[in-house]
Design a protein around this motif. Structure first.
Motif, PDB file in Angstrom:
ATOM      1  N   MET A   1       0.940  -1.407  -0.196  1.00 38.35           N
ATOM      2  CA  MET A   1       0.048  -0.084   0.005  1.00 38.35           C
ATOM      3  C   MET A   1       0.919   1.163  -0.168  1.00 38.35           C
ATOM      4  O   MET A   1       1.773   1.405   1.000  1.00 38.35           O
ATOM      5  N   LYS A   2       0.591   2.043  -0.825  1.00 39.41           N
ATOM      6  CA  LYS A   2       1.371   3.372  -1.119  1.00 39.41           C
ATOM      7  C   LYS A   2       0.624   4.469  -0.010  1.00 39.41           C
ATOM      8  O   LYS A   2      -0.262   4.567   0.084  1.00 39.41           O
ATOM      9  N   LYS A   3       1.695   5.150   0.331  1.00 42.45           N
ATOM     10  CA  LYS A   3       1.315   6.344   1.360  1.00 42.45           C
ATOM     11  C   LYS A   3       1.528   7.681   0.513  1.00 42.45           C
ATOM     12  O   LYS A   3       2.326   8.068  -0.225  1.00 42.45           O
ATOM     13  N   ILE A   4       0.148   8.162   0.516  1.00 38.16           N
ATOM     14  CA  ILE A   4      -0.004   9.331  -0.254  1.00 38.16           C
ATOM     15  C   ILE A   4      -0.508  10.700   0.750  1.00 38.16           C
ATOM     16  O   ILE A   4      -1.269  10.468   1.741  1.00 38.16           O
ATOM     17  N   ILE A   5       0.016  11.767   0.779  1.00 42.06           N
ATOM     18  CA  ILE A   5      -0.606  13.027   1.484  1.00 42.06           C
ATOM     19  C   ILE A   5      -1.340  14.020   0.444  1.00 42.06           C
ATOM     20  O   ILE A   5      -0.433  14.382  -0.744  1.00 42.06           O
ATOM     21  N   ILE A   6      -2.292  14.622   0.814  1.00 44.59           N
ATOM     22  CA  ILE A   6      -3.186  15.392  -0.288  1.00 44.59           C
ATOM     23  C   ILE A   6      -3.166  16.659   0.741  1.00 44.59           C
ATOM     24  O   ILE A   6      -3.345  16.702   1.891  1.00 44.59           O
ATOM     25  N   LEU A   7      -2.582  17.681   0.035  1.00 47.21           N
ATOM     26  CA  LEU A   7      -2.548  19.078   0.693  1.00 47.21           C
ATOM     27  C   LEU A   7      -3.706  19.621  -0.045  1.00 47.21           C
ATOM     28  O   LEU A   7      -3.904  20.138  -1.049  1.00 47.21           O
ATOM     29  N   GLY A   8      -4.657  20.099   0.892  1.00 48.28           N
ATOM     30  CA  GLY A   8      -5.697  20.767   0.831  1.00 48.28           C
ATOM     31  C   GLY A   8      -7.228  19.812   0.765  1.00 48.28           C
ATOM     32  O   GLY A   8      -7.143  18.950   0.038  1.00 48.28           O
ATOM     33  N   SER A   9      -8.124  20.345   1.504  1.00 44.87           N
ATOM     34  CA  SER A   9      -9.270  19.029   1.799  1.00 44.87           C
ATOM     35  C   SER A   9     -10.445  19.811   1.193  1.00 44.87           C
ATOM     36  O   SER A   9     -11.614  19.761   1.718  1.00 44.87           O
ATOM     37  N   ASN A  66       7.412  12.726   6.753  1.00 43.40           N
ATOM     38  CA  ASN A  66       6.703  11.619   7.297  1.00 43.40           C
ATOM     39  C   ASN A  66       6.492  10.421   6.287  1.00 43.40           C
ATOM     40  O   ASN A  66       5.709   9.540   6.641  1.00 43.40           O
ATOM     41  N   GLY A  67       7.593  10.094   5.341  1.00 46.89           N
ATOM     42  CA  GLY A  67       7.715   8.913   4.738  1.00 46.89           C
ATOM     43  C   GLY A  67       6.726   8.840   3.589  1.00 46.89           C
ATOM     44  O   GLY A  67       6.230   7.741   3.239  1.00 46.89           O
ATOM     45  N   TYR A  68       6.118   9.831   3.273  1.00 41.31           N
ATOM     46  CA  TYR A  68       5.185   9.691   2.205  1.00 41.31           C
ATOM     47  C   TYR A  68       5.714   9.498   0.817  1.00 41.31           C
ATOM     48  O   TYR A  68       6.940  10.008   0.448  1.00 41.31           O
ATOM     49  N   GLU A  69       5.211   8.806  -0.080  1.00 38.71           N
ATOM     50  CA  GLU A  69       5.878   8.481  -1.386  1.00 38.71           C
ATOM     51  C   GLU A  69       5.203   9.429  -2.521  1.00 38.71           C
ATOM     52  O   GLU A  69       5.873  10.030  -3.392  1.00 38.71           O
ATOM     53  N   TYR A  70       3.920   9.928  -2.229  1.00 44.08           N
ATOM     54  CA  TYR A  70       3.237  10.702  -3.110  1.00 44.08           C
ATOM     55  C   TYR A  70       2.645  11.831  -2.604  1.00 44.08           C
ATOM     56  O   TYR A  70       2.242  11.855  -1.343  1.00 44.08           O
ATOM     57  N   VAL A  71       2.610  12.788  -3.280  1.00 46.57           N
ATOM     58  CA  VAL A  71       1.941  14.189  -2.925  1.00 46.57           C
ATOM     59  C   VAL A  71       1.069  14.580  -3.934  1.00 46.57           C
ATOM     60  O   VAL A  71       1.165  14.626  -4.988  1.00 46.57           O
ATOM     61  N   LEU A  72      -0.377  14.906  -3.457  1.00 55.07           N
ATOM     62  CA  LEU A  72      -1.113  15.643  -4.129  1.00 55.07           C
ATOM     63  C   LEU A  72      -1.584  17.014  -3.884  1.00 55.07           C
ATOM     64  O   LEU A  72      -1.723  17.029  -2.712  1.00 55.07           O
ATOM     65  N   ASN A  73      -1.126  17.911  -4.626  1.00 57.51           N
ATOM     66  CA  ASN A  73      -1.437  19.359  -4.228  1.00 57.51           C
ATOM     67  C   ASN A  73      -2.812  19.869  -4.826  1.00 57.51           C
ATOM     68  O   ASN A  73      -2.954  19.933  -5.983  1.00 57.51           O
ATOM     69  N   ALA A  74      -3.538  19.900  -3.892  1.00 60.67           N
ATOM     70  CA  ALA A  74      -4.928  20.570  -4.122  1.00 60.67           C
ATOM     71  C   ALA A  74      -5.321  21.682  -3.444  1.00 60.67           C
ATOM     72  O   ALA A  74      -6.398  22.071  -3.109  1.00 60.67           O
ATOM     73  N   CYS A  75      -4.340  22.602  -3.413  1.00 61.64           N
ATOM     74  CA  CYS A  75      -4.272  23.993  -2.877  1.00 61.64           C
ATOM     75  C   CYS A  75      -4.595  24.804  -3.982  1.00 61.64           C
ATOM     76  O   CYS A  75      -4.509  24.600  -5.077  1.00 61.64           O
ATOM     77  N   PRO A  76      -5.099  26.299  -3.600  1.00 62.64           N
ATOM     78  CA  PRO A  76      -4.998  27.235  -4.407  1.00 62.64           C
ATOM     79  C   PRO A  76      -3.797  27.378  -5.153  1.00 62.64           C
ATOM     80  O   PRO A  76      -2.629  27.189  -4.615  1.00 62.64           O
ATOM     81  N   TYR A  77      -3.815  27.932  -6.321  1.00 59.64           N
ATOM     82  CA  TYR A  77      -2.741  27.908  -7.355  1.00 59.64           C
ATOM     83  C   TYR A  77      -1.682  28.668  -6.778  1.00 59.64           C
ATOM     84  O   TYR A  77      -0.477  28.632  -7.168  1.00 59.64           O
ATOM     85  N   HIS A  78      -1.899  29.770  -5.931  1.00 55.73           N
ATOM     86  CA  HIS A  78      -0.988  30.790  -5.561  1.00 55.73           C
ATOM     87  C   HIS A  78      -0.101  30.241  -4.536  1.00 55.73           C
ATOM     88  O   HIS A  78       0.932  30.684  -4.117  1.00 55.73           O
ATOM     89  N   LEU A  79      -0.197  29.116  -4.174  1.00 53.07           N
ATOM     90  CA  LEU A  79       0.444  28.224  -2.977  1.00 53.07           C
ATOM     91  C   LEU A  79       1.477  27.338  -3.963  1.00 53.07           C
ATOM     92  O   LEU A  79       2.470  26.488  -3.022  1.00 53.07           O
ATOM     93  N   ASN A  80       1.261  27.109  -5.147  1.00 51.92           N
ATOM     94  CA  ASN A  80       2.064  25.989  -5.881  1.00 51.92           C
ATOM     95  C   ASN A  80       3.320  26.151  -5.678  1.00 51.92           C
ATOM     96  O   ASN A  80       4.303  25.401  -5.362  1.00 51.92           O
ATOM     97  N   ILE A  81       4.086  27.252  -5.819  1.00 59.22           N
ATOM     98  CA  ILE A  81       5.603  27.389  -5.978  1.00 59.22           C
ATOM     99  C   ILE A  81       6.296  26.950  -4.802  1.00 59.22           C
ATOM    100  O   ILE A  81       7.032  26.112  -4.693  1.00 59.22           O
ATOM    101  N   GLU A  91      12.323  14.715  -2.679  1.00 59.17           N
ATOM    102  CA  GLU A  91      12.218  13.658  -3.914  1.00 59.17           C
ATOM    103  C   GLU A  91      11.150  12.805  -3.742  1.00 59.17           C
ATOM    104  O   GLU A  91      11.193  11.636  -3.874  1.00 59.17           O
ATOM    105  N   MET A  92       9.693  13.321  -3.315  1.00 57.20           N
ATOM    106  CA  MET A  92       8.517  12.807  -3.597  1.00 57.20           C
ATOM    107  C   MET A  92       8.103  12.857  -4.877  1.00 57.20           C
ATOM    108  O   MET A  92       8.295  13.713  -5.617  1.00 57.20           O
ATOM    109  N   HIS A  93       7.112  12.157  -5.130  1.00 57.60           N
ATOM    110  CA  HIS A  93       6.359  12.081  -6.654  1.00 57.60           C
ATOM    111  C   HIS A  93       5.209  12.953  -6.487  1.00 57.60           C
ATOM    112  O   HIS A  93       4.591  13.051  -5.535  1.00 57.60           O
ATOM    113  N   TYR A  94       5.257  13.950  -7.543  1.00 52.25           N
ATOM    114  CA  TYR A  94       4.040  15.194  -7.065  1.00 52.25           C
ATOM    115  C   TYR A  94       3.273  15.292  -8.359  1.00 52.25           C
ATOM    116  O   TYR A  94       3.469  14.950  -9.569  1.00 52.25           O
ATOM    117  N   PHE A  95       1.817  15.692  -7.685  1.00 54.28           N
ATOM    118  CA  PHE A  95       0.954  15.745  -8.836  1.00 54.28           C
ATOM    119  C   PHE A  95       0.226  17.075  -8.638  1.00 54.28           C
ATOM    120  O   PHE A  95      -0.065  17.202  -7.136  1.00 54.28           O
TER     121      PHE A  95
END
Length: 359
Positions: A1-9, A66-81, A91-95
């Motif tokens: 099972m892969k660990k993913i963190i989603i930024l923005g709920s 915290n050892g996540y392999e994947y990051v999904l950025n679901a935040c407002p666009y101005h936080l992207n950078i 060095e996490m995989h970013y989406f």
């Protein structure tokens, strides 16, 4: 099972969290700045909810450690950078789901030095539409015209704009504000937002479409020198474009978008009763004969199990979940920058996360 963190709920981040957790392939953690009413429902589904100030760069850095392999950025666009910089260090995989052209270009440079994968613009448009249009183009020996038309519409609008809010107001006004990539008479160019107005009728309903930024993704770059004309336009009910031009140009809100965002949020009702309309048309030569191929989808809001989702939630979250899942299976490049058009179409459309497009 892969660990993913989603930024923005928000609506899309939470929907993606439910989809990924339900697949039993991912253990999902989701982060937001403050506690929301729907967080209890997320926790009941087995999703870990964290409350952290993700608009702060140092906090993001700590959250990601915290050892996540994947990051999904679901935040407002101005936080992207800031988020992109923090992810690159780990060095996490970013989406992400952003239509913001500036941050997509920034990712290209970051990815050149990264051992992990960066895949921006994984939503509906760009995302599903980019991948589908690129697939259609592959049938042709010579391309003439490629037209992408997408709308997230209210089923029963009752205001002069003929529009209700179903996703990010900030993101909506951002795509109305910036020059749009296009190819005109064989040359890559920028066209003005809110211009290029056209009208069409579908199933007895009259619509308009006009230029907006971001939705074309990397398709203009990929097809530059290979197609005569390529453009992306947003679909709305007739009359919407003229009122937006009045607000942006005559009243000057293009220079004060934060105020217009506040006005919209305070005075235009949100809705969960939406419908997504997608129309893609490609014209060109096949074996010396001029032909046209089209793809169209209409995706309504609907119940999934005992939970209601809007059309924009299902289409946007479904697309990014499909891409993350394909990456976890090794079917997408495991390092560097990946354009939506490089995602394998046949594997992508078979993803169970895209079932809502084809019902």
């Amino acid at each position: 099972m892969k660990k993913i963190i989603i930024l923005g709920s928000g609506k899309i981040g939470s929907t993606a969290a439910f989809m990924l957790q339900e697949s039993s392939k991912f253990q999902v953690t989701i982060v937001d700045n403050q506690r929301q009413d729907h967080h209890t429902e997320l926790e009941k589904a087995g999703i870990v909810v964290l409350i952290e100030n993700i608009s702060d760069a140092s906090t993001i850095d700590a959250v990601l450690a915290n050892g996540y392999e994947y990051v999904l950025n679901a935040c407002p666009y101005h936080l992207n950078i800031g988020i992109i910089d923090a992810v690159a260090k780990k060095e996490m995989h970013y989406f992400d789901l952003s239509e913001d052209v500036k941050s997509a270009n920034y990712i290209k440079e970051i990815a050149k030095k990264s051992k992990s994968t960066f895949i921006p613009q994984c939503g509906l448009a760009p995302g599903f539409v980019s991948i589908s249009a690129n697939h259609l183009c592959n049938y042709f020996d010579e391309l003439k015209d490629v037209k992408l038309r997408v709308g997230a519409l209210t089923l029963s609008p009752n205001n002069m704009l003929k529009y209700n809010l179903s996703w990010s107001t900030d993101g909506l006004l951002n795509e109305y504000s910036h020059p749009c990539d296009a190819i005109v008479n064989g040359k890559f160019t920028k066209v003005l937002p809110l211009e290029g107005l056209e009208y069409f009728c579908l199933e007895g309903i009259e619509y308009e479409a006009f230029n907006t930024s971001g939705g074309i993704g990397g398709l203009a770059e990929k097809l530059n020198g290979k197609v005569e004309n390529l453009d992306y336009k947003t679909i709305r009910y007739k009359g919407h474009r003229d009122l937006m031009k009045f607000l942006f140009e005559d009243l000057g809100f293009k220079n004060d978008r934060p105020l217009l965002t506040k006005i919209f949020n305070n005075n235009i009702a949100t809705t969960s009763e939406d419908v997504i309309i997608i129309y893609i048309s490609v014209t060109g030569l096949i074996n010396g004969k001029l032909e046209q191929k089209t793809v169209s989808h209409t995706i309504p809001n609907q119940m999934v199990g005992n939970k209601h989702f809007t059309g924009i939630q299902l289409t946007t979250a479904g697309s990014v979940c499909a891409v993350i899942d394909l990456h976890s299976q090794g079917k997408i490049a495991q390092s560097g920058y990946v354009m939506q058009e490089d995602i394998p179409y046949e594997d992508y459309v078979k993803s169970p996360f895209l079932n809502y497009y084809f019902k």
